[in-house]
Design a protein around this motif. Structure first.
Motif, PDB file in Angstrom:
ATOM      1  N   CYS A   1       0.827  -1.206   0.000  1.00 31.51           N
ATOM      2  CA  CYS A   1       0.000   0.000   0.000  1.00 31.51           C
ATOM      3  C   CYS A   1       0.862   1.257   0.000  1.00 31.51           C
ATOM      4  O   CYS A   1       0.523   2.266  -0.639  1.00 31.51           O
ATOM      5  N   MET A   2       1.991   1.224   0.688  1.00 36.10           N
ATOM      6  CA  MET A   2       2.895   2.379   0.708  1.00 36.10           C
ATOM      7  C   MET A   2       3.476   2.635  -0.673  1.00 36.10           C
ATOM      8  O   MET A   2       3.573   3.776  -1.122  1.00 36.10           O
ATOM      9  N   THR A   3       3.862   1.562  -1.354  1.00 34.48           N
ATOM     10  CA  THR A   3       4.423   1.688  -2.696  1.00 34.48           C
ATOM     11  C   THR A   3       3.396   2.288  -3.653  1.00 34.48           C
ATOM     12  O   THR A   3       3.741   3.058  -4.554  1.00 34.48           O
ATOM     13  N   ALA A   4       2.132   1.956  -3.443  1.00 33.25           N
ATOM     14  CA  ALA A   4       1.066   2.425  -4.340  1.00 33.25           C
ATOM     15  C   ALA A   4       0.634   3.853  -4.049  1.00 33.25           C
ATOM     16  O   ALA A   4      -0.055   4.459  -4.873  1.00 33.25           O
ATOM     17  N   CYS A   5       1.021   4.393  -2.899  1.00 28.75           N
ATOM     18  CA  CYS A   5       0.613   5.756  -2.530  1.00 28.75           C
ATOM     19  C   CYS A   5       1.521   6.770  -3.209  1.00 28.75           C
ATOM     20  O   CYS A   5       2.735   6.769  -2.974  1.00 28.75           O
ATOM     21  N   PRO A   6       0.986   7.661  -4.042  1.00 29.05           N
ATOM     22  CA  PRO A   6       1.828   8.656  -4.724  1.00 29.05           C
ATOM     23  C   PRO A   6       2.558   9.605  -3.791  1.00 29.05           C
ATOM     24  O   PRO A   6       3.542  10.228  -4.196  1.00 29.05           O
ATOM     25  N   THR A   7       2.090   9.727  -2.536  1.00 31.33           N
ATOM     26  CA  THR A   7       2.790  10.604  -1.590  1.00 31.33           C
ATOM     27  C   THR A   7       3.582   9.822  -0.548  1.00 31.33           C
ATOM     28  O   THR A   7       4.084  10.402   0.418  1.00 31.33           O
ATOM     29  N   ASP A   8       3.690   8.508  -0.695  1.00 33.79           N
ATOM     30  CA  ASP A   8       4.547   7.671   0.150  1.00 33.79           C
ATOM     31  C   ASP A   8       4.195   7.739   1.633  1.00 33.79           C
ATOM     32  O   ASP A   8       5.081   7.688   2.493  1.00 33.79           O
ATOM     33  N   ILE A   9       2.929   7.849   1.947  1.00 36.24           N
ATOM     34  CA  ILE A   9       2.514   7.848   3.353  1.00 36.24           C
ATOM     35  C   ILE A   9       2.829   6.487   3.968  1.00 36.24           C
ATOM     36  O   ILE A   9       2.621   5.449   3.344  1.00 36.24           O
ATOM     37  N   ASP A  10       3.329   6.497   5.196  1.00 37.03           N
ATOM     38  CA  ASP A  10       3.589   5.249   5.916  1.00 37.03           C
ATOM     39  C   ASP A  10       2.251   4.722   6.426  1.00 37.03           C
ATOM     40  O   ASP A  10       1.849   4.982   7.574  1.00 37.03           O
ATOM     41  N   ILE A  11       1.560   3.995   5.593  1.00 36.45           N
ATOM     42  CA  ILE A  11       0.195   3.564   5.892  1.00 36.45           C
ATOM     43  C   ILE A  11       0.134   2.585   7.064  1.00 36.45           C
ATOM     44  O   ILE A  11      -0.689   2.756   7.978  1.00 36.45           O
ATOM     45  N   PRO A  12       0.986   1.553   7.118  1.00 37.25           N
ATOM     46  CA  PRO A  12       0.926   0.655   8.285  1.00 37.25           C
ATOM     47  C   PRO A  12       1.157   1.392   9.600  1.00 37.25           C
ATOM     48  O   PRO A  12       0.516   1.078  10.610  1.00 37.25           O
ATOM     49  N   LEU A  13       2.065   2.380   9.593  1.00 40.85           N
ATOM     50  CA  LEU A  13       2.342   3.118  10.824  1.00 40.85           C
ATOM     51  C   LEU A  13       1.130   3.909  11.268  1.00 40.85           C
ATOM     52  O   LEU A  13       0.730   3.861  12.437  1.00 40.85           O
ATOM     53  N   PHE A  14       0.488   4.649  10.345  1.00 42.62           N
ATOM     54  CA  PHE A  14      -0.624   5.481  10.808  1.00 42.62           C
ATOM     55  C   PHE A  14      -1.822   4.616  11.223  1.00 42.62           C
ATOM     56  O   PHE A  14      -2.559   4.987  12.153  1.00 42.62           O
ATOM     57  N   ILE A  15      -1.991   3.462  10.586  1.00 41.91           N
ATOM     58  CA  ILE A  15      -3.089   2.592  11.008  1.00 41.91           C
ATOM     59  C   ILE A  15      -2.793   1.982  12.376  1.00 41.91           C
ATOM     60  O   ILE A  15      -3.685   1.864  13.228  1.00 41.91           O
ATOM     61  N   ARG A  16      -1.546   1.622  12.620  1.00 37.58           N
ATOM     62  CA  ARG A  16      -1.171   1.118  13.951  1.00 37.58           C
ATOM     63  C   ARG A  16      -1.406   2.195  15.017  1.00 37.58           C
ATOM     64  O   ARG A  16      -1.874   1.899  16.136  1.00 37.58           O
ATOM     65  N   GLN A  17      -1.102   3.443  14.680  1.00 38.53           N
ATOM     66  CA  GLN A  17      -1.322   4.538  15.632  1.00 38.53           C
ATOM     67  C   GLN A  17      -2.806   4.719  15.933  1.00 38.53           C
ATOM     68  O   GLN A  17      -3.184   5.023  17.070  1.00 38.53           O
ATOM     69  N   ILE A  18      -3.659   4.520  14.928  1.00 40.61           N
ATOM     70  CA  ILE A  18      -5.098   4.557  15.194  1.00 40.61           C
ATOM     71  C   ILE A  18      -5.495   3.404  16.099  1.00 40.61           C
ATOM     72  O   ILE A  18      -6.266   3.569  17.057  1.00 40.61           O
ATOM     73  N   SER A  19      -4.956   2.227  15.824  1.00 35.04           N
ATOM     74  CA  SER A  19      -5.330   1.037  16.597  1.00 35.04           C
ATOM     75  C   SER A  19      -4.899   1.145  18.053  1.00 35.04           C
ATOM     76  O   SER A  19      -5.476   0.476  18.919  1.00 35.04           O
ATOM     77  N   THR A  20      -3.896   1.971  18.346  1.00 34.22           N
ATOM     78  CA  THR A  20      -3.440   2.174  19.735  1.00 34.22           C
ATOM     79  C   THR A  20      -4.084   3.401  20.375  1.00 34.22           C
ATOM     80  O   THR A  20      -3.666   3.829  21.451  1.00 34.22           O
ATOM     81  N   GLY A  21      -5.094   3.961  19.700  1.00 35.54           N
ATOM     82  CA  GLY A  21      -5.843   5.061  20.290  1.00 35.54           C
ATOM     83  C   GLY A  21      -5.181   6.421  20.192  1.00 35.54           C
ATOM     84  O   GLY A  21      -5.490   7.314  20.993  1.00 35.54           O
ATOM     85  N   THR A  22      -4.266   6.594  19.231  1.00 31.81           N
ATOM     86  CA  THR A  22      -3.590   7.888  19.073  1.00 31.81           C
ATOM     87  C   THR A  22      -3.793   8.417  17.647  1.00 31.81           C
ATOM     88  O   THR A  22      -2.852   8.490  16.857  1.00 31.81           O
ATOM     89  N   PRO A  23      -5.033   8.808  17.309  1.00 32.83           N
ATOM     90  CA  PRO A  23      -5.300   9.284  15.952  1.00 32.83           C
ATOM     91  C   PRO A  23      -4.563  10.576  15.601  1.00 32.83           C
ATOM     92  O   PRO A  23      -4.251  10.814  14.435  1.00 32.83           O
ATOM     93  N   GLU A  24      -4.276  11.402  16.623  1.00 30.08           N
ATOM     94  CA  GLU A  24      -3.525  12.631  16.342  1.00 30.08           C
ATOM     95  C   GLU A  24      -2.123  12.304  15.832  1.00 30.08           C
ATOM     96  O   GLU A  24      -1.625  12.947  14.904  1.00 30.08           O
ATOM     97  N   ALA A  25      -1.490  11.294  16.427  1.00 24.89           N
ATOM     98  CA  ALA A  25      -0.174  10.868  15.949  1.00 24.89           C
ATOM     99  C   ALA A  25      -0.285  10.297  14.542  1.00 24.89           C
ATOM    100  O   ALA A  25       0.585  10.523  13.694  1.00 24.89           O
ATOM    101  N   ALA A  26      -1.357   9.560  14.277  1.00 28.54           N
ATOM    102  CA  ALA A  26      -1.585   9.026  12.937  1.00 28.54           C
ATOM    103  C   ALA A  26      -1.701  10.154  11.918  1.00 28.54           C
ATOM    104  O   ALA A  26      -1.151  10.081  10.810  1.00 28.54           O
ATOM    105  N   ALA A  27      -2.403  11.206  12.303  1.00 34.85           N
ATOM    106  CA  ALA A  27      -2.567  12.345  11.396  1.00 34.85           C
ATOM    107  C   ALA A  27      -1.229  13.007  11.107  1.00 34.85           C
ATOM    108  O   ALA A  27      -0.962  13.408   9.964  1.00 34.85           O
ATOM    109  N   ARG A  28      -0.387  13.128  12.106  1.00 34.18           N
ATOM    110  CA  ARG A  28       0.932  13.729  11.878  1.00 34.18           C
ATOM    111  C   ARG A  28       1.755  12.883  10.908  1.00 34.18           C
ATOM    112  O   ARG A  28       2.494  13.408  10.077  1.00 34.18           O
ATOM    113  N   THR A  29       1.642  11.564  11.027  1.00 33.62           N
ATOM    114  CA  THR A  29       2.320  10.678  10.076  1.00 33.62           C
ATOM    115  C   THR A  29       1.831  10.946   8.659  1.00 33.62           C
ATOM    116  O   THR A  29       2.625  11.002   7.709  1.00 33.62           O
ATOM    117  N   ILE A  30       0.537  11.117   8.503  1.00 33.37           N
ATOM    118  CA  ILE A  30      -0.050  11.390   7.183  1.00 33.37           C
ATOM    119  C   ILE A  30       0.386  12.753   6.672  1.00 33.37           C
ATOM    120  O   ILE A  30       0.881  12.896   5.546  1.00 33.37           O
TER     121      ILE A  30
END
Length: 440
Positions: A51-80
């Protein structure tokens, strides 16, 4: 798009305000906290995430989803946002079904990908609602950069440059910033004035001056910008529209789809927007689908989207095609416009069926039409621009043009695929190269 005089059959108020409000509700409503946790739990957090390879802006998708799963959506947003400062809008309009979600391991194994786009929207909405801007501006460098065009590429470049401490002036010919996000995307994809709110939020980085009503050739000279600024970035998009080149194209009721969409997006009351009984949209891309679907949602009785090639050649994704069909839009393929028929105003439009290689078959069909929208591609006004090749400004991988001190990105430049997310990436990458050049 001219509202008066209307062609017979084109009228406003075909549907009630309540029906219009329901029709133009949010296409993909934001996930709530519980839904986001459930959706994020489906991610495998792949080490070599496709999914990261397919993203034209190279967002670290697994990282931001993990951050959501740990209850830190603000950190996920910063990753994005560290990769895509317009991640909120991209979460709404990206064709994720042909990018990150298409290659998701869950999609490959089960036919049901992780909802990456909706998770991205959840995280970015949470942070933006807090009013906090996730980045701070570096110390002022004393360097000045002009950005021409306040669309996705220009805004992305401006934010990154301002973050590095440069003073940025953004010019745009329209009365509002946002470009395609503000004027060119279906209203049901960006509800509640989100595009405008996103621009206001982006500008909180500081160091960016926005000047609207100024475009190249209309208050701006590229030569003067080069004199007044240390660098120039062009993110001017594509302002012109291709013509059909058929008899009767100038009849009343024949309009450009981009104008229809822009007028709809800027309308405060959609019940006042006129639409025909029988609407025909010519084209096979996202603009064509947006125009066709919105005509139907405004109350058009019959809407046909006609494309000269087969469905497999349409630029609109399968999801968009299915969305159009689900709203009652009839999709006709392998048919090319031949003539617009009517006495002053359009009454019918004639098409000739084509083979896959566009050779005519000799068979024709006429569709009743009191309103026709052209969505057959846009063009660049190349006067005074650097090295235009095949209708785009020629740039290298960093966005540099053939003229020293001038960069370009987005739809106006070569190499892109005319997506919002690609434009954001090109603006960001050009800004990085501009910064390196200015500080060398």
């Amino acid at each position: 798009m001219s509202n008066t005089p209307f062609s017979e059959g084109i009228e406003a108020g075909r549907l009630s305000a309540a029906a219009i409000s329901e029709n133009f509700g949010d296409l993909h409503p934001r996930l709530d906290d519980h839904e986001a946790l459930v959706a994020s739990d489906r991610c495998y957090f792949c080490h070599d995430a496709p999914c990261m390879t397919a993203c034209p802006t190279d967002i670290d998708i697994p990282l931001f989803i993990r951050q959501i799963s740990t209850g830190t959506p603000e950190a996920a947003a910063r990753t994005i946002f560290s990769q895509n400062i317009l991640g909120g809008m991209c979460a709404r309009v990206c064709p994720t079904e042909t990018l990150c979600e298409e290659v998701c391991v869950r999609e490959t194994a089960e036919g049901s990908p992780v909802e990456i786009g909706r998770l991205q929207r959840y995280a970015t909405d949470v942070l933006m609602a807090s009013g906090v801007h996730p980045f701070e501006r570096d110390a002022a460098t004393g360097k000045r950069v002009a950005v021409v065009g306040a669309g996705p590429a220009g805004l992305s470049a401006a934010h990154r440059l301002a973050m590095y401490g440069h003073d940025v002036t953004v010019y745009d010919g329209r009365a509002k910033a946002g470009g395609l996000n503000e004027f060119g995307i279906a209203a049901y994809k960006s509800v509640d004035g989100f595009a405008e709110r996103e621009v206001d939020w982006l500008l909180k980085i500081g160091g960016i001056t926005l000047e609207t009503g100024k475009a190249l050739g209309a208050g701006l000279s590229l030569d003067q910008l080069q004199t007044d600024f240390d660098a120039v970035f062009l993110g001017i998009g594509l302002g012109g529209v291709n013509v059909l080149g058929v008899d009767g194209e100038d009849k009343e009721g024949v309009d450009d789809a981009v104008d229809f969409i822009a007028e709809l997006r800027q309308s405060d009351d959609l019940t006042t927007l006129p639409v025909g009984r029988d609407v025909v949209v010519i084209g096979g891309g996202m603009t064509a689908v947006d125009a066709a679907v919105q005509a139907k949602l405004l109350g058009a009785l019959n809407v046909s989207l006609v494309y000269r090639r087969g469905r497999d050649r349409m630029n609109a994704s399968q999801f968009e095609q299915d969305l159009a069909a689900s709203k009652g839009v009839r999709i006709i393929t392998n048919a090319s416009p031949k003539a617009v028929i009517g006495n002053g105003a359009v009454r019918e439009i004639e098409f000739e069926y084509t083979n896959d290689d566009l050779t005519p078959t000799g068979q024709t069909v006429r569709l009743a039409a009191d309103q026709v929208f052209k969505a057959i591609g846009q063009t660049l006004d190349s006067d005074g621009l650097p090295d235009v090749v095949h209708g785009k400004i020629s740039v290298d991988e960093t966005g540099r043009t053939s003229v020293a001190g001038i960069w370009a990105g987005g739809d106006c430049a070569s190499g892109g695929d005319d997506l919002t997310v690609t434009a954001v990436g090109e603006g960001r990458d050009a800004a990085e190269d501009i910064h390196a050049s200015l500080m060398a």
